[in-house]
Design an enzyme around this catalytic site. Structure first.
Site, PDB file in Angstrom:
ATOM      1  N   HIS A 270       0.821  -1.218   0.000  1.00 23.75           N
ATOM      2  CA  HIS A 270       0.000   0.000   0.000  1.00 23.75           C
ATOM      3  C   HIS A 270       0.857   1.273   0.000  1.00 23.75           C
ATOM      4  O   HIS A 270       0.789   2.093  -0.913  1.00 23.75           O
ATOM      5  CB  HIS A 270      -0.921   0.014   1.223  1.00 23.75           C
ATOM      6  CG  HIS A 270      -1.796  -1.187   1.361  1.00 23.75           C
ATOM      7  ND1 HIS A 270      -2.842  -1.449   0.504  1.00 23.75           N
ATOM      8  CD2 HIS A 270      -1.788  -2.210   2.264  1.00 23.75           C
ATOM      9  CE1 HIS A 270      -3.446  -2.563   0.874  1.00 23.75           C
ATOM     10  NE2 HIS A 270      -2.820  -3.046   1.933  1.00 23.75           N
TER      11      HIS A 270
HETATM   12  C1  BDR Z   1      -2.752   0.958   5.423  1.00 26.75           C
HETATM   13  O1  BDR Z   1      -2.946   0.489   6.754  1.00 26.75           O
HETATM   14  C2  BDR Z   1      -1.726   0.089   7.315  1.00 26.75           C
HETATM   15  O2  BDR Z   1      -1.863  -1.176   7.901  1.00 26.75           O
HETATM   16  C3  BDR Z   1      -0.700   0.108   6.206  1.00 26.75           C
HETATM   17  O3  BDR Z   1       0.552   0.518   6.688  1.00 26.75           O
HETATM   18  C4  BDR Z   1      -1.257   1.078   5.208  1.00 26.75           C
HETATM   19  O4  BDR Z   1      -0.849   2.390   5.487  1.00 26.75           O
HETATM   20  C5  BDR Z   1      -3.462   0.003   4.476  1.00 26.75           C
HETATM   21  O5  BDR Z   1      -4.828  -0.034   4.744  1.00 26.75           O
END
Ligand code: BDR
Ligand code: CA
Length: 293
Positions: free
Chosen positions: A235
């Site tokens: 992500h």
């Molecule tokens: C986001 O949530 C966190 O767990 C990850 O680092 C990312 O920023 C994804 O939904």
């Protein structure tokens, strides 16, 4: 390009930060931390550990320990008890520069010419919301905000329509969306298209470069937390990747708002830019290249 990275490291945050720190066109003026994936003391220590691994003396400032309106929800299941999946990172070589991330952001924005600093948000938007409340004139000097968060047409990852970063602090996200900033959101709709598999991990490791090898270990840890997945979405690296490689993203404008009870994105009055698609092979190649710098 001068940037401030606001983050809750976090496995995928760590990979994003390593890419940004090693990119010759990105000058990371500060890393500000927030509670999110895990508590603030751990995210702050992790930011220092990531800098140490990258050989960077970028100052780290700790920020908000809790979201504006709801209780913190640590997500140790995915990022491990240390927030970095148990991967072996060095200890920070310097202590956090301050415990007031918002003041640090304000000072940097006031010290640089207007609209020359970008903010890369990899976690809940608490620190940016506090900057908007405490120092709106400084916030108006931000050139551009790029944030990972939300789910537009996709299902969420912490609720039917809710994504972790926005659901962790929906009040902060609502304030940020309403602020009229130059704001680009990268939701799960795009980030779920940017995936790493075992072959990609092997390529990272085979490169022999320290940030790439650490990233391979981080993605391995990410796999260990899930059963049977053939690939995992990366992500947060989408944020610095978009800043440097906009040609590989499909960006549209959408009129959105944050539903405060769930943290879901819903149709609303705030016109923002949203990345809804990306060229995953091109971006995987670019991330590999960047982590070998
Ligand atoms: C986001 O949530 C966190 O767990 C990850 O680092 C990312 O920023 C994804 O939904
Ligand atoms: Ca994150």
């Amino acid at each position: 390009m001068t940037i401030i990275i606001d983050t809750d490291p976090g496995i995928d945050d760590a990979i994003a930060i390593l890419y940004a720190l090693r990119h010759p066109a990105m000058d990371v003026a500060a890393i500000t931390t927030v509670a999110g994936n895990i508590g603030l003391s751990v995210t702050t220590r992790n930011a220092g550990r990531i800098c140490a691994l990258a050989g960077s003396d970028t100052p780290v400032h700790s920020g908000a320990a809790a979201p504006l309106g709801v209780k913190a929800r640590p997500e140790t299941g995915i990022h491990g008890n240390d927030g970095l999946g148990g991967v072996d990172f060095p200890e920070p070589t310097q202590a956090p520069r301050s415990t007031d991330a918002v003041a640090a952001m304000e000072a940097l924005l006031e010290a640089h010419p207007p609209r020359t600093i970008d903010l890369h948000c990899l976690g809940p938007l608490t620190n940016l919301a506090l900057l908007l409340q405490r120092a709106p004139k400084a916030a108006a000097r931000i050139r551009r905000v790029i944030a990972m968060g939300g789910a537009v047409d996709e299902p969420g990852n912490v609720g039917p329509k809710s994504e972790f970063n926005i659901a962790h602090d929906p009040h902060a996200a609502a304030e940020v969306l309403a602020a009229g900033l130059d704001f680009t959101l990268i939701p799960l709709d795009a980030t779920r298209q940017f995936r790493a598999d075992k072959i990609y991990i092997a390529e990272l490791r085979a490169s022999g470069h320290t940030p790439a090898i650490a990233s391979a270990a981080l993605i391995d840890a990410y796999f260990a937390a899930t059963n049977g997945a053939e690939s995992r979405p990366l992500h947060d690296p989408c944020v610095p990747l978009l800043a440097q490689n906009p040609q590989h993203f499909r960006i549209v404008t959408r009129d959105l708002a944050v539903e405060l009870n769930t943290g879901a994105l819903v149709p609303g009055p705030h016109r923002i830019k949203v990345a809804m698609g990306l060229d995953a092979p091109a971006l995987r190649a670019e991330l590999l290249r960047g982590l070998c710098a």
